[in-house]
Design an enzyme around this catalytic site. Structure first.
Site, PDB file in Angstrom:
ATOM      1  N   ARG A   1      11.192  -1.607  -1.917  1.00 20.45           N
ATOM      2  CA  ARG A   1      10.298  -2.605  -2.488  1.00 20.45           C
ATOM      3  C   ARG A   1      11.151  -3.677  -3.171  1.00 20.45           C
ATOM      4  NH1 ARG A   1       5.199  -2.739  -4.261  1.00 20.45           N
ATOM      5  NH2 ARG A   1       4.818  -2.106  -2.092  1.00 20.45           N
TER       6      ARG A   1
ATOM      7  N   ASP B   1       8.282  -5.142   1.464  1.00 23.30           N
ATOM      8  CA  ASP B   1       8.735  -3.820   1.878  1.00 23.30           C
ATOM      9  C   ASP B   1       9.727  -3.985   3.015  1.00 23.30           C
ATOM     10  OD1 ASP B   1       7.113  -2.705   0.002  1.00 23.30           O
ATOM     11  OD2 ASP B   1       5.600  -1.965   1.394  1.00 23.30           O
TER      12      ASP B   1
ATOM     13  N   LYS C   1      -0.379   2.553  12.364  1.00 29.95           N
ATOM     14  CA  LYS C   1      -1.007   2.524  11.043  1.00 29.95           C
ATOM     15  C   LYS C   1      -2.218   1.605  11.035  1.00 29.95           C
ATOM     16  CE  LYS C   1       2.720  -0.600   9.531  1.00 29.95           C
ATOM     17  NZ  LYS C   1       3.826  -0.746   8.565  1.00 29.95           N
TER      18      LYS C   1
ATOM     19  N   ASN D   1       3.341  -7.373   0.171  1.00 32.51           N
ATOM     20  CA  ASN D   1       2.316  -6.941  -0.777  1.00 32.51           C
ATOM     21  C   ASN D   1       2.018  -8.050  -1.772  1.00 32.51           C
ATOM     22  OD1 ASN D   1       2.058  -3.735  -0.388  1.00 32.51           O
ATOM     23  ND2 ASN D   1       4.171  -4.377  -0.033  1.00 32.51           N
TER      24      ASN D   1
ATOM     25  N   LYS E   1      -0.471  -6.167   5.715  1.00 33.83           N
ATOM     26  CA  LYS E   1       0.182  -5.741   6.955  1.00 33.83           C
ATOM     27  C   LYS E   1       0.451  -6.938   7.864  1.00 33.83           C
ATOM     28  CE  LYS E   1      -0.219  -1.159   6.264  1.00 33.83           C
ATOM     29  NZ  LYS E   1      -0.886  -1.156   4.938  1.00 33.83           N
TER      30      LYS E   1
ATOM     31  N   ARG F   1      12.083   3.842  -1.815  1.00 32.69           N
ATOM     32  CA  ARG F   1      11.191   5.012  -1.848  1.00 32.69           C
ATOM     33  C   ARG F   1      11.554   5.902  -0.678  1.00 32.69           C
ATOM     34  NH1 ARG F   1       6.412   0.871  -1.823  1.00 32.69           N
ATOM     35  NH2 ARG F   1       7.954   0.055  -0.369  1.00 32.69           N
TER      36      ARG F   1
ATOM     37  N   ARG G   1       6.915   9.294   5.554  1.00 35.42           N
ATOM     38  CA  ARG G   1       6.513   8.202   4.681  1.00 35.42           C
ATOM     39  C   ARG G   1       7.293   8.235   3.374  1.00 35.42           C
ATOM     40  NH1 ARG G   1       0.349   9.710   4.267  1.00 35.42           N
ATOM     41  NH2 ARG G   1       1.416  11.714   3.905  1.00 35.42           N
TER      42      ARG G   1
ATOM     43  N   GLU H   1       6.189  -5.143   5.431  1.00 35.92           N
ATOM     44  CA  GLU H   1       4.926  -5.431   4.760  1.00 35.92           C
ATOM     45  C   GLU H   1       5.171  -6.449   3.656  1.00 35.92           C
ATOM     46  OE1 GLU H   1       1.492  -2.720   2.566  1.00 35.92           O
ATOM     47  OE2 GLU H   1       2.547  -1.935   4.322  1.00 35.92           O
TER      48      GLU H   1
END
Length: 320
Positions: A210, A273, A160, A283, A125, A225, A233, A281
């Site tokens: 992604r 993301d 979050k 990852n 994050k 997504r 979400r 984000e």
């Protein structure tokens, strides 16, 4: 090559979508040997090396009994040509300790991907804070008052936890502020826990994308997504629908700025993301979406990854 995967238990893999499995399958196709262990199998004793109880496996090509154990042995990590850290989040204390064990193995000569220190230095994050030019208005704080001020300024916000995964613990609060106080208390534990707050990005209706960066190079397709029904979400774990699509010019701009820099720090595989035009984000623990993109577009993401892994190992050998 002889490759060790440090991952979750093989018995829980969902091979029809698991990215680590797709890496193993491509590696075996090329003739590489595959072993696997879990972080709990790592150990070190003074005067010795970091070892692990590993299982050398062969993939069977079937879904039910998808692997066969060839042998079980205790081996030093530096005996492998590559060690892939693929343990899924959350990044808890045991994950943190595992990175230190892997870093010790690295000092002993093991080649670990992603680099353990880089895993620690890039919390998924908070890593976006380094790239404010790509980030929507964001607040990181423990203060309930600051969250309320941020909400008053932006009206529609997302809150979050910093250690969540798969969309866990994400809340949206609209202009009416309904339940804002309760949500803040739930997430920040009355000021004891730091949280992230961001202005809501309405382009989420088109998907939380992604974008994969492998060896500093951007994959040409991403996985959008898309939230379903009344869900805000897009995470697949939260019921989002995964739709592969070509990356946009903005996606490429973000990835080509962020990706090579992170690759230089030892992050062979990164999953960015992106919602709309905003990076949300970074990852680095165990980025996914290989199989979804490959199956829907025909672009072979596992092959791109193993190419990059082979190049990285060969480069390290040349340096040595």
């Amino acid at each position: 090559m002889n490759i060790l995967f440090v991952a979750d238990p093989l018995e829980v893999f969902k091979t029809y979508k698991d990215t680590t499995f797709s890496m193993m399958r491509e590696a075996q196709r090329r003739g590489h040997r595959i072993s696997a262990c879990e972080p709990r199998h790592l150990s070190w004793r003074s005067g010795g090396l970091v070892h692990a109880d590993v299982r050398e496996i062969a993939l069977t090509g079937t879904e039910e009994e998808w692997f066969q154990v060839q042998r079980t042995e205790r081996r030093a990590l530096r005996d492998f040509d590559a060690v892939l850290m693929r343990k899924d989040p959350p990044f808890d204390t045991e994950f943190f300790y595992a990175t230190h064990m892997l870093e010790q193995a690295q000092r002993e000569g093991a080649k670990v991907f992603n680099r353990p220190s880089a895993l620690r230095d890039h919390p998924e994050k908070l890593a976006i804070l380094e790239f404010p030019q790509f980030v929507s208005p964001t607040l990181v704080t423990r203060s309930a008052d600051e969250v309320r001020e941020f909400h008053a300024e932006h009206g529609d916000i997302i809150l979050k936890p910093l250690d969540g995964m798969g969309g866990m613990g994400i809340f949206r609060v609209g202009p009416d502020g309904l339940n804002l106080g309760s949500i803040i208390e739930t997430l920040n534990h009355h000021g004891a826990t730091t949280i992230m707050v961001q202005r809501f990005v309405p382009e989420i209706i088109h998907g939380d994308k992604r974008v994969l960066v492998i060896g500093g190079k951007v994959a040409p397709f991403c996985l959008a997504r898309i939230p379903q029904g009344t869900e805000v979400r897009g995470n697949l774990a939260a019921g989002g629908k995964g739709v592969a699509q070509p990356i946009s010019e903005r996606d490429r701009e973000i990835a080509e700025t962020v990706g090579p820099l992170l690759a230089e720090r030892g992050l062979l595989l990164v999953g960015l993301d992106v919602i709309g035009d905003c990076l949300t984000e970074i990852n680095v623990t165990s980025p996914t979406a290989f199989q979804e993109i490959t199956n829907q577009t025909g672009f072979d993401v596992p092959a791109m990854f193993v190419d990059a892994l082979e190049e990285a190992v060969d480069r390290d050998r040349t340096v040595i």
